[in-house]
Write a protein that holds these residues in place. Structure first.
Motif, PDB file in Angstrom:
ATOM      1  N   THR A 175       0.835  -1.204   0.000  1.00  0.00           N
ATOM      2  CA  THR A 175       0.000   0.000   0.000  1.00  0.00           C
ATOM      3  C   THR A 175       0.867   1.251   0.000  1.00  0.00           C
ATOM      4  OG1 THR A 175      -1.762  -1.194   1.147  1.00  0.00           O
ATOM      5  CG2 THR A 175      -1.827   1.217   1.247  1.00  0.00           C
ATOM      6  N   ALA A 176       1.912   1.257   0.829  1.00  0.00           N
ATOM      7  CA  ALA A 176       2.816   2.411   0.872  1.00  0.00           C
ATOM      8  C   ALA A 176       3.512   2.615  -0.469  1.00  0.00           C
ATOM      9  CB  ALA A 176       3.856   2.228   1.986  1.00  0.00           C
ATOM     10  N   LEU A 177       3.892   1.539  -1.119  1.00  0.00           N
ATOM     11  CA  LEU A 177       4.525   1.653  -2.429  1.00  0.00           C
ATOM     12  C   LEU A 177       3.582   2.299  -3.431  1.00  0.00           C
ATOM     13  CD1 LEU A 177       6.956   1.051  -4.270  1.00  0.00           C
ATOM     14  CD2 LEU A 177       5.977  -1.227  -4.642  1.00  0.00           C
ATOM     15  N   GLY A 178       2.326   1.895  -3.392  1.00  0.00           N
ATOM     16  CA  GLY A 178       1.337   2.488  -4.285  1.00  0.00           C
ATOM     17  C   GLY A 178       1.127   3.970  -4.021  1.00  0.00           C
ATOM     18  N   ARG A 179       1.261   4.372  -2.773  1.00  0.00           N
ATOM     19  CA  ARG A 179       1.052   5.785  -2.408  1.00  0.00           C
ATOM     20  C   ARG A 179       2.321   6.629  -2.510  1.00  0.00           C
ATOM     21  NH1 ARG A 179      -3.766   6.159   1.728  1.00  0.00           N
ATOM     22  NH2 ARG A 179      -4.973   4.430   0.908  1.00  0.00           N
ATOM     23  N   SER A 180       3.430   5.994  -2.805  1.00  0.00           N
ATOM     24  CA  SER A 180       4.706   6.722  -2.837  1.00  0.00           C
ATOM     25  C   SER A 180       4.950   7.468  -4.137  1.00  0.00           C
ATOM     26  CB  SER A 180       5.869   5.756  -2.590  1.00  0.00           C
ATOM     27  OG  SER A 180       6.091   4.945  -3.739  1.00  0.00           O
ATOM     28  N   ALA A 181       4.075   7.304  -5.108  1.00  0.00           N
ATOM     29  CA  ALA A 181       4.232   7.965  -6.417  1.00  0.00           C
ATOM     30  C   ALA A 181       5.609   7.661  -7.009  1.00  0.00           C
ATOM     31  CB  ALA A 181       3.990   9.462  -6.303  1.00  0.00           C
ATOM     32  N   GLY A 182       5.902   6.381  -7.110  1.00  0.00           N
ATOM     33  CA  GLY A 182       7.185   5.977  -7.690  1.00  0.00           C
ATOM     34  C   GLY A 182       8.371   6.305  -6.795  1.00  0.00           C
ATOM     35  N   LEU A 183       8.166   6.178  -5.497  1.00  0.00           N
ATOM     36  CA  LEU A 183       9.185   6.459  -4.477  1.00  0.00           C
ATOM     37  C   LEU A 183       9.608   7.929  -4.469  1.00  0.00           C
ATOM     38  CD1 LEU A 183      11.410   3.242  -4.809  1.00  0.00           C
ATOM     39  CD2 LEU A 183       9.485   3.628  -3.252  1.00  0.00           C
ATOM     40  N   THR A 184       8.698   8.825  -4.848  1.00  0.00           N
ATOM     41  CA  THR A 184       9.009  10.265  -4.850  1.00  0.00           C
ATOM     42  C   THR A 184       8.409  10.999  -3.654  1.00  0.00           C
ATOM     43  OG1 THR A 184       7.087  10.799  -6.220  1.00  0.00           O
ATOM     44  CG2 THR A 184       9.169  10.327  -7.374  1.00  0.00           C
ATOM     45  N   ARG A 185       7.504  10.372  -2.914  1.00  0.00           N
ATOM     46  CA  ARG A 185       6.917  10.990  -1.720  1.00  0.00           C
ATOM     47  C   ARG A 185       7.595  10.381  -0.494  1.00  0.00           C
ATOM     48  NH1 ARG A 185       1.150  10.031  -1.396  1.00  0.00           N
ATOM     49  NH2 ARG A 185       1.220  11.625   0.226  1.00  0.00           N
ATOM     50  N   LEU A 186       8.175  11.246   0.339  1.00  0.00           N
ATOM     51  CA  LEU A 186       9.033  10.796   1.441  1.00  0.00           C
ATOM     52  C   LEU A 186       8.317   9.885   2.434  1.00  0.00           C
ATOM     53  CD1 LEU A 186      11.773  10.844   2.820  1.00  0.00           C
ATOM     54  CD2 LEU A 186      11.038  12.914   4.036  1.00  0.00           C
ATOM     55  N   VAL A 204      -5.963  -5.944  -0.889  1.00  0.00           N
ATOM     56  CA  VAL A 204      -7.211  -5.759  -1.631  1.00  0.00           C
ATOM     57  C   VAL A 204      -8.338  -5.324  -0.695  1.00  0.00           C
ATOM     58  CG1 VAL A 204      -8.985  -6.919  -2.998  1.00  0.00           C
ATOM     59  CG2 VAL A 204      -6.582  -7.358  -3.460  1.00  0.00           C
ATOM     60  N   VAL A 205      -8.432  -5.956   0.470  1.00  0.00           N
ATOM     61  CA  VAL A 205      -9.486  -5.581   1.421  1.00  0.00           C
ATOM     62  C   VAL A 205      -9.314  -4.124   1.847  1.00  0.00           C
ATOM     63  CG1 VAL A 205     -10.366  -5.979   3.764  1.00  0.00           C
ATOM     64  CG2 VAL A 205      -9.960  -7.913   2.227  1.00  0.00           C
ATOM     65  N   TYR A 206      -8.094  -3.713   2.154  1.00  0.00           N
ATOM     66  CA  TYR A 206      -7.847  -2.321   2.551  1.00  0.00           C
ATOM     67  C   TYR A 206      -8.236  -1.363   1.419  1.00  0.00           C
ATOM     68  CZ  TYR A 206      -5.500   1.903   4.100  1.00  0.00           C
ATOM     69  OH  TYR A 206      -5.229   3.199   4.473  1.00  0.00           O
ATOM     70  N   ALA A 207      -7.876  -1.708   0.209  1.00  0.00           N
ATOM     71  CA  ALA A 207      -8.214  -0.853  -0.937  1.00  0.00           C
ATOM     72  C   ALA A 207      -9.727  -0.759  -1.122  1.00  0.00           C
ATOM     73  CB  ALA A 207      -7.544  -1.376  -2.204  1.00  0.00           C
ATOM     74  N   MET A 208     -10.433  -1.845  -0.894  1.00  0.00           N
ATOM     75  CA  MET A 208     -11.890  -1.806  -1.025  1.00  0.00           C
ATOM     76  C   MET A 208     -12.512  -0.984   0.108  1.00  0.00           C
ATOM     77  SD  MET A 208     -13.052  -5.522  -2.580  1.00  0.00           S
ATOM     78  CE  MET A 208     -12.520  -6.501  -1.204  1.00  0.00           C
ATOM     79  N   VAL A 209     -11.994  -1.141   1.330  1.00  0.00           N
ATOM     80  CA  VAL A 209     -12.532  -0.406   2.480  1.00  0.00           C
ATOM     81  C   VAL A 209     -12.304   1.100   2.322  1.00  0.00           C
ATOM     82  CG1 VAL A 209     -12.198   0.011   4.963  1.00  0.00           C
ATOM     83  CG2 VAL A 209     -12.410  -2.321   4.101  1.00  0.00           C
ATOM     84  N   ASP A 245     -10.450   2.860  -2.683  1.00  0.00           N
ATOM     85  CA  ASP A 245      -9.477   2.911  -3.782  1.00  0.00           C
ATOM     86  C   ASP A 245      -9.763   1.861  -4.848  1.00  0.00           C
ATOM     87  OD1 ASP A 245      -8.122   5.015  -2.610  1.00  0.00           O
ATOM     88  OD2 ASP A 245      -6.651   3.712  -1.612  1.00  0.00           O
ATOM     89  N   GLU A 246     -10.541   0.858  -4.480  1.00  0.00           N
ATOM     90  CA  GLU A 246     -10.880  -0.219  -5.404  1.00  0.00           C
ATOM     91  C   GLU A 246     -12.362  -0.561  -5.206  1.00  0.00           C
ATOM     92  OE1 GLU A 246      -9.292  -4.736  -6.197  1.00  0.00           O
ATOM     93  OE2 GLU A 246      -7.863  -3.185  -5.652  1.00  0.00           O
ATOM     94  N   PRO A 247     -13.074  -0.785  -6.296  1.00  0.00           N
ATOM     95  CA  PRO A 247     -14.500  -1.088  -6.140  1.00  0.00           C
ATOM     96  C   PRO A 247     -14.730  -2.443  -5.466  1.00  0.00           C
ATOM     97  CG  PRO A 247     -13.847  -1.213  -8.453  1.00  0.00           C
ATOM     98  CD  PRO A 247     -12.661  -0.715  -7.687  1.00  0.00           C
ATOM     99  N   VAL A 248     -15.813  -2.506  -4.697  1.00  0.00           N
ATOM    100  CA  VAL A 248     -16.193  -3.742  -4.013  1.00  0.00           C
ATOM    101  C   VAL A 248     -17.188  -4.494  -4.896  1.00  0.00           C
ATOM    102  CG1 VAL A 248     -17.292  -4.697  -1.961  1.00  0.00           C
ATOM    103  CG2 VAL A 248     -15.925  -2.613  -1.775  1.00  0.00           C
ATOM    104  N   SER A 249     -17.002  -5.794  -4.975  1.00  0.00           N
ATOM    105  CA  SER A 249     -17.985  -6.619  -5.677  1.00  0.00           C
ATOM    106  C   SER A 249     -18.105  -7.952  -4.944  1.00  0.00           C
ATOM    107  CB  SER A 249     -17.571  -6.859  -7.131  1.00  0.00           C
ATOM    108  OG  SER A 249     -16.488  -7.760  -7.202  1.00  0.00           O
ATOM    109  N   LEU A 250     -19.225  -8.586  -5.111  1.00  0.00           N
ATOM    110  CA  LEU A 250     -19.450  -9.883  -4.479  1.00  0.00           C
ATOM    111  C   LEU A 250     -18.414 -10.894  -4.956  1.00  0.00           C
ATOM    112  CD1 LEU A 250     -21.112 -11.745  -2.678  1.00  0.00           C
ATOM    113  CD2 LEU A 250     -22.605 -12.186  -4.647  1.00  0.00           C
TER     114      LEU A 250
END
Length: 104
Positions: free
Chosen positions: A18-29, A71-76, A79-84
């Motif tokens: 999750t942190a890697l995804g939010r780091s914007a290519g390791l540009t956010r400290l 995936v669960v965190y992203a759905m909660v 950031d990601e749509p929830v589906s059955l």
């Protein structure tokens, strides 16, 4: 003890992914630091668990825990749509992880 460390390492895998995804290519400290610390801690825990558990089982559990929680965190968080279908597939993955523990 190795199983507990392995599951906790899987949790850390979800954190670093999750942190890697939010780091914007390791540009956010902030997210980059979280990524660096948790990826090392996660790998150390995986390595520790693999001293007692078979490599394939340990790796499958580590990845399964991390992927499921990511995936669960992203759905909660929306950031990601929830589906059955996604929920059922994640539950299936978690069931397989539990099955690996029971088979060990």
């Amino acid at each position: 003890m190795p199983w507990l460390v392995l599951v906790l390492s899987g949790v850390l895998e979800a954190v670093w992914a999750t942190a890697l995804g939010r780091s914007a290519g390791l540009t956010r400290l902030g997210p980059t630091v979280v990524f660096g610390v948790t990826v090392v801690a996660s790998m150390v825990g995986l390595a520790y668990a693999m001293r007692s558990l078979p490599t394939g089982t340990a790796y499958a559990v580590w990845v399964g825990v991390g992927a499921s929680l990511t995936v669960v965190y992203a759905m909660v968080t929306g950031d990601e749509p929830v589906s059955l279908v996604k929920v059922l597939l994640i539950l299936g993955l978690v069931s397989c992880i539990v099955g690996l523990k029971l088979a060990h």
